[in-house]
Design a protein around this motif. Structure first.
Motif, PDB file in Angstrom:
ATOM      1  N   SER A   1      37.588  37.152  36.289  1.00 17.88           N
ATOM      2  CA  SER A   1      37.227  35.731  36.244  1.00 17.88           C
ATOM      3  C   SER A   1      38.214  34.908  35.434  1.00 17.88           C
ATOM      4  CB  SER A   1      35.819  35.570  35.654  1.00 17.88           C
ATOM      5  OG  SER A   1      35.753  36.121  34.350  1.00 17.88           O
ATOM      6  N   ASN A   2      39.053  35.575  34.654  1.00 15.24           N
ATOM      7  CA  ASN A   2      40.034  34.868  33.828  1.00 15.24           C
ATOM      8  C   ASN A   2      41.469  35.040  34.314  1.00 15.24           C
ATOM      9  OD1 ASN A   2      38.132  33.857  31.901  1.00 15.24           O
ATOM     10  ND2 ASN A   2      38.009  35.922  31.025  1.00 15.24           N
TER      11      ASN A   2
ATOM     12  N   PHE B   1      38.710  32.226  43.248  1.00 10.66           N
ATOM     13  CA  PHE B   1      38.153  33.571  43.422  1.00 10.66           C
ATOM     14  C   PHE B   1      39.263  34.609  43.539  1.00 10.66           C
ATOM     15  CE2 PHE B   1      36.800  36.975  46.374  1.00 10.66           C
ATOM     16  CZ  PHE B   1      35.791  37.536  45.598  1.00 10.66           C
TER      17      PHE B   1
ATOM     18  N   LYS C   1      42.921  35.550  28.661  1.00  8.31           N
ATOM     19  CA  LYS C   1      43.042  34.771  29.891  1.00  8.31           C
ATOM     20  C   LYS C   1      44.512  34.697  30.264  1.00  8.31           C
ATOM     21  CE  LYS C   1      42.085  30.269  31.999  1.00  8.31           C
ATOM     22  NZ  LYS C   1      41.545  28.908  31.806  1.00  8.31           N
TER      23      LYS C   1
ATOM     24  N   HIS D   1      39.590  39.735  32.283  1.00 10.52           N
ATOM     25  CA  HIS D   1      38.576  39.948  33.314  1.00 10.52           C
ATOM     26  C   HIS D   1      38.995  39.194  34.578  1.00 10.52           C
ATOM     27  CE1 HIS D   1      34.616  39.556  35.335  1.00 10.52           C
ATOM     28  NE2 HIS D   1      34.414  40.751  34.791  1.00 10.52           N
TER      29      HIS D   1
END
Length: 707
Positions: free
Chosen positions: A667-668, A673, A704, A665
């Motif tokens: 976010s990983n 950001f 991740k 994702h």
């Protein structure tokens, strides 16, 4: 507004560059040709900027065509006033144009039209004047025939007023404003489908609400697909009371009985006409925006895929792995020609691994194989393990190759024409091997939508998607260049100025007359005229040509300049090529003319330093973790090697050597950001990942990126 003014306003590109680009496009020049060989005219516009000009050129021309149709229709109705004509001719927005035309559209039998036929339009005008003292008495005068009561008369008048309100541009724009800024999209599961197994992948949207102007493209497309498949219901919501109050403030100027009737008409117009139409419009605008985002992602992925690392002209043994049906093996020579095919059965149920090893070893030796390509489908890991266990006499590179779209190719007319005497399994194996040799040359034979990169490609506007993908393929093919003596019809058809028919003529001529010796000899191909030669010659290569420039990106129209440079340097062209010491000391300004400037000359020098240089990196072998065979072998905390096999706006998917790809994702991807996934990973990149979560039931793996 002229087309030039419109495109400049939409793209913010320099006027002269846009003007010259439009002239070149009107002369049937292609995007790759313009961006590569007409830099002086365009002011260094690249293919993306030129494609943007083409896009807005098409939009403007479609708008002008629609204007002409509307003006003609209004003239035929004898309702075209000078003021209306001016408004139509000056608008640059299709929505505004359709709003102007809305009152004059020949519509089906509406409630308003029925009321007009009953003679109630004068009553509607009286009400809209808002100065009638005894409205019931006035309405009573219209009670006759099919109008049976005052209430019927007032209702009919309200239908007419509702239509007028619906046609008001200011009212429609105000509602659009509210929808654009404050609308939400909400979903509810269809209760009878809640437990449907197919619905579970949309479980997140069984009860969902989000601002329409903030919803990411992938989420909107997922919601719309779930609605289309009947699993959820979708609703666009906005503050109706606030909008109704705004409309009333705009229209109602009195406090008498007329105001009451207008208020009822406003509510009717809003609920029955305005809200359904404009919420659908708002959703379509959001869908168009989502389509654009998804198409952009698909295009970027496709470009990376097509420009994937080639192994080059190596002798390949390609394997399409399988269990019960066995593994189909083909041996290809360095040019990708099929030399041998057979089946082996190393896996269940036959489990003849010893026999398979003997055959593979023998074939590697017989055909001097340099690399082995294994398809990444069923039984891929088991086959890879088998191959890696073999002790070859020479150094053999082993690759796992994506099979995406191979089955589409193997059943296509292109494949049947190439291999009329072989079945689909042989064709599929050949495609796997050729993809390793040259991904671009092989993948152009497959419909780009079948290659399996991108997000929700089947849900976006298919014509827009196809148009964008064609541009990407064309740009990639021309960026790399094409060997005219070995290229397939499919590959040649994407060369600037060539197209499918001329590509077929080139291959037929080559078959009948042998290889082309020079670029100039390409002109002998039937129907390949000067324009097609001008557009395509710079992208066609003649290997081992007498004139070394024929195997370079230098266009034949500039050969004379190179000859002059060589003569002035006291060198032959062959001596000049690759001679950086000489090339870097040439005074380019002395060769500038009205038609040739520094941009072209700089490109020529760059090409002469490394003629025919492939912009792609060479393929590198990669090995998955041999202990990971299925999702059941994947555990939280493991650190594994992987290959990025798809990129979306919400992250990237990674092949870790099993059937299910894992998701990193956004976010990983980074501790900071992430604005663009492509800034952190690229398609087919070899990376290391850490397993965060494994959901065996839903077959999902969260990963991740490890730095």
């Amino acid at each position: 507004m002229t087309i030039l003014q419109y495109i400049i306003s939409q793209t913010q590109l320099p006027e002269q560059g846009v003007k010259n680009t439009l002239n070149l496009l009107n002369e049937d020049c292609t995007i790759p040709f313009i961006s590569r060989y007409r830099k002086e005219l365009t002011g260094h516009l690249d293919e993306v900027q030129i494609a943007d000009i083409v896009k807005h050129k098409d939009i403007f021309e479609a708008l002008e065509k629609r204007k002409a149709t509307i003006l003609k229709a209004l003239e035929e109705q004898d309702v075209l006033t000078p003021e209306l004509q001016k408004k139509i001719e000056t608008t640059i927005n299709l929505t505004t144009l359709e709003d102007l035309y809305l009152p004059f559209k020949k519509s089906r039998k509406t409630k308003a039209e029925k009321a007009r036929q009953l003679g109630l339009e004068p009553l509607a005008k009286i009400i809209m004047s808002q100065n009638a003292n005894d409205l019931e008495a006035i309405a009573f005068k219209y009670v006759k025939g099919d109008v049976s009561s005052v209430d019927n008369a007032l209702e009919g008048a309200r239908h007419i007023i509702s239509e007028w309100i619906n046609e008001r541009t200011d009212v429609r724009n105000n509602i659009r404003f509210q929808l654009e800024r404050h609308a939400t999209i909400s979903t509810k599961v269809v209760k009878t489908k809640a437990d449907d197994e197919k619905a579970q992948k949309f479980k997140d949207y069984f009860d969902w609400t989000e601002a329409l102007n903030r919803i990411p493209s992938h989420r909107l497309l997922a919601i719309l697909r779930a609605e289309k498949e009947g699993f959820i219901r979708v609703k666009i919501e906005v503050d109706n009371d606030h909008i109704l109050a705004k409309i009333e403030d705009r229209i109602i100027k009195s406090r008498n009985a007329c105001a009451d009737q207008i208020s009822l008409a406003i509510q009717d117009a809003y609920k029955r006409l305005l809200l359904p139409a404009l919420t659908n419009e708002a959703l379509q605008i959001a869908k168009d925006k989502a389509d654009e985002g998804a198409i952009h992602v698909f295009a970027k992925n496709l470009k990376q895929l097509l420009l994937g690392s080639p192994l080059g002209q190596k002798r390949i043994l390609a394997i399409d792995p399988g269990f019960r049906s066995g593994c189909k093996i083909v041996c290809l020579d360095a040019q990708g020609d099929l030399k041998h095919n057979e089946n082996i059965y190393p896996h269940q149920p036959k489990n003849d691994s010893a026999g398979a090893i003997r055959r593979i070893s023998a074939l590697v030796e017989t055909y001097n194989i340099e690399a082995i390509a294994i398809g990444n489908g069923t039984a891929s890991r088991e086959t890879e393990t088998l191959i890696r266990s073999i002790e070859f006499k020479t150094d053999i590179q082993i690759f796992v190759v994506s099979e995406a779209g191979a089955s589409i190719y193997s059943a296509s007319k292109i494949a049947r024409d190439e291999f009329p005497n072989y079945d689909v399994t042989v064709r599929g194996s050949v495609s796997i091997g050729r993809r390793l040799q040259d991904p671009l040359a092989e993948l152009v034979k497959i419909d780009a939508k079948s290659i399996g990169v991108g997000q929700y490609q089947h849900d976006v506007d298919q014509s827009k998607l196809q148009k964008q993908l064609d541009v990407v393929v064309e740009n990639c093919v021309n960026a790399v260049g094409v060997n005219v003596n070995t290229a397939s019809t499919s590959l040649l058809s994407y060369v600037s100025g060539i197209g499918p028919k001329l590509a077929e003529n080139i291959v037929n001529y080559r078959t009948e007359n042998g290889a082309f010796a020079t670029r100039a000899s390409i002109k002998k191909v039937p129907r390949l005229g000067e324009k097609a030669f001008e557009q395509g010659a710079g992208f066609l290569r003649i290997k081992k040509a007498k004139n070394p420039l024929d195997d370079s990106a230098v266009h034949p129209e500039r050969y004379a300049i190179v000859q002059k440079i060589a003569k002035d340097a006291g060198k032959s062209i062959s001596e000049l090529i690759g001679n950086s010491a000489v090339l870097q000391n040439i005074n380019l300004k002395s060769y500038c003319s009205d038609s040739v400037g520094l941009p072209t000359l700089q490109d020529i020098i760059k090409e002469l330093e490394k003629p025919g240089l492939d912009i792609r990196q060479q393929a590198k072998a990669f090995a998955f973790n041999q202990d990971i065979k299925t999702i059941n072998d994947v555990n939280e905390g493991q650190v594994l090697p992987g290959i990025v096999n798809n990129i979306t706006n919400f992250g990237c998917f990674v092949d870790i050597g099993i059937k299910e790809s894992g998701l990193i994702h956004v976010s990983n991807l980074s501790d900071s950001f992430v604005k663009d996934v492509n800034e952190h990973v690229s398609l087919h990149q070899h990376i290391t990942v850490k397993v965060l979560e494994v959901d065996v039931k839903r077959k999902r793996i969260q990963l991740k990126l490890e730095k």
